[in-house]
Enzyme design. Structure first.
Site, short mmCIF file in Angstrom:
data_model
loop_
_atom_site.label_atom_id
_atom_site.label_comp_id
_atom_site.label_asym_id
_atom_site.label_seq_id
_atom_site.Cartn_x
_atom_site.Cartn_y
_atom_site.Cartn_z
N ASP A 152 33.36 -90.29 62.20
CA ASP A 152 31.91 -89.95 61.65
C ASP A 152 31.89 -90.01 60.59
O ASP A 152 32.34 -89.41 59.44
CB ASP A 152 32.24 -88.42 62.13
N HIS B 9 27.15 -81.11 69.25
CA HIS B 9 27.68 -80.21 67.45
C HIS B 9 27.79 -78.96 67.56
O HIS B 9 27.20 -78.83 67.73
CB HIS B 9 26.63 -81.07 67.07
N ASP C 136 22.89 -79.72 68.46
CA ASP C 136 23.50 -78.78 68.43
C ASP C 136 23.31 -77.17 68.52
O ASP C 136 21.52 -77.17 68.20
CB ASP C 136 23.66 -79.01 66.84
N LYS D 65 36.78 -88.43 59.48
CA LYS D 65 35.42 -88.70 58.62
C LYS D 65 35.86 -89.90 58.15
O LYS D 65 36.81 -90.17 57.17
CB LYS D 65 35.41 -87.73 57.87
N GLU E 227 33.63 -80.91 71.08
CA GLU E 227 33.75 -80.40 69.63
C GLU E 227 34.95 -79.20 69.01
O GLU E 227 34.40 -78.45 69.09
CB GLU E 227 33.36 -80.27 68.58
N GLU F 289 22.90 -84.17 65.24
CA GLU F 289 23.82 -82.77 64.56
C GLU F 289 22.68 -83.03 64.49
O GLU F 289 22.26 -81.29 63.77
CB GLU F 289 24.51 -82.91 64.51
N GLU G 161 29.97 -91.83 64.84
CA GLU G 161 29.69 -90.91 64.74
C GLU G 161 28.39 -90.68 63.56
O GLU G 161 28.92 -91.41 62.47
CB GLU G 161 29.74 -89.93 64.87
MG MG Z 1 28.77 -85.08 62.67
#
Ligand code: MG
Length: 382
Positions: free
Chosen positions: A197, A299, A272, A169, A332, A249, A223
């Site tokens: 991301d 996702h 997703d 992240k 993922e 996502e 991302e």
């Molecule tokens: Mg993400």
């Protein structure tokens, strides 16, 4: 065959330790599972991404009455019926997430009825195992120095479990993000892909500034650099950087993804399955992606149900681009605390040697544990 009941279960699990990302803090995990039962006793499970009680209301009050008595094997017809009936006020968001959960459950029923794993209903699997990437590296410290130590330990842990890719992240500001990316890059070691991301914490200028700082670290994708609403920003960032751009996502249906593809906003599309319109719609999105020359990697942030749905979908998709030595498809693997992923199923998707094992039992290939379902239910079944 007839649909007898559609039941929504809003679920919530408290976390032992809260964690943060660029937008907010999690002290619990929540999701909505949906069970579709047929008059002759077959049951399929689906899951919806989004605010649990709200999605559950959409399933219970709006969609369930529409589908009562219909044949679950007509799932394509039912998808279009649900989408058409909600189109005027539900083109994205909660209503499409509710459709997604019902759609996944209908596929589960169809595959169980056939006695085959779900991926075979999609035309077969390209593989027995899909390489996973570890999603983690959330923030739980204010001090970037402590975070660097935490991220180093975390990268070593994923490496020890043979994950060949990991995603951290970012979104704490360019300087700190660049330092943390370098930290993870070093700790991950050679042969391990590293992605970042931002969860849309930057505007285009900020994302480009961060991208330029981390380009030397061989970042496999960047991302959600900017807001999902800022497609011009996506295009600017993608053109300015040598790092591939990922997103999707927060996008819905083939119509939403088609816009991303036409604008050439992403290199990796990340629908997703529990939000974008379910398996039915994800297959159409993947077809559009193949026409546009875009990679697809789902996702996956939900419970064991959403995880299984994503694995079956992805197993049925070919590598892109076609090659004797294709780039690994990466799926993922959320490594954060989520009892709804780790405890809700008595039999769940397995990760072995950093690879996700494609389930071989009929349907989604997982079994919901009734006691866990009861434990995490937030109130009356809907
Ligand atoms: Mg993400």
């Amino acid at each position: 065959m007839q649909i007898r009941t559609i039941t929504a279960y809003p679920l919530r699990a408290e976390l032992r330790k809260p964690f943060r990302f660029s937008q907010w803090s999690y002290d619990h995990r929540a999701t909505t599972l949906v069970a579709v039962e047929t008059a002759d006793g077959l049951r399929g499970w689906g899951e919806a991404y989004g605010p649990a009680s709200t999605v559950a209301e959409a399933v219970r009050c709006f969609f369930a009455p529409l589908l009562a008595g219909r044949d679950p094997l007509d799932h394509e017809t039912l998808w279009h019926f649900m989408f058409a009936r909600s189109l005027d006020y539900g083109q994205k968001g909660v209503m499409v997430a509710a459709i997604s959960a019902i759609d996944i459950a209908l596929w589960d029923i169809k595959a169980r009825y056939a006695g085959l794993p779900l991926y075979r209903m999609l035309g077969g699997s390209h593989t027995e195992f899909i390489p996973g990437y570890a999603t983690g590296f959330y923030f739980d410290e204010d001090n970037p120095r402590s975070l660097a130590r935490k991220f180093t330990t975390e990268a070593e842990r994923y490496r020890a479990r043979n994950f060949r890719a990991m995603k951290l992240k970012v979104g704490l500001g360019v300087a700190i993000d660049a330092e943390l990316t370098a930290t993870v890059r070093n700790a991950a070691g050679t042969g391990v892909r590293v992605m970042i991301d931002a969860n849309h914490a930057y505007d285009a200028l900020g994302a480009i500034a961060l991208g330029r700082r981390v380009e030397p670290y061989d970042v496999a994708w960047f991302e959600e650099p900017v807001s999902p609403l800022d497609l011009d920003g996506y295009v600017e960032v993608r053109r300015a950087l040598r790092i591939p751009i990922a997103g999707g996502e927060a996008e819905y249906t083939r119509f939403g993804f088609d816009t991303l593809f036409r604008r050439r906003a992403v290199d990796y599309a990340q629908p997703d399955i529990c939000a974008c319109g379910g398996i039915t719609e994800a297959m159409k999105i993947a077809t559009l992606a193949s026409v546009a020359g875009v990679h697809v990697t789902p996702h996956v942030w939900g419970s064991a149900v959403g995880q299984a749905a994503a694995v079956h979908f992805y197993a049925a998709r070919p590598s892109h681009p076609g090659s004797l030595v294709p780039e690994d498809k990466l799926i993922e693997c959320d490594q954060t605390e989520n009892p709804l992923r780790t405890e809700i199923a008595s039999e769940a998707v397995r990760i072995d040697d950093g690879r996700v094992v494609v389930p071989q039992k009929p349907g989604l290939g997982i079994e919901i544990d009734p006691a866990a379902l009861e434990r995490f239910s937030t109130g009356s079944r809907m």
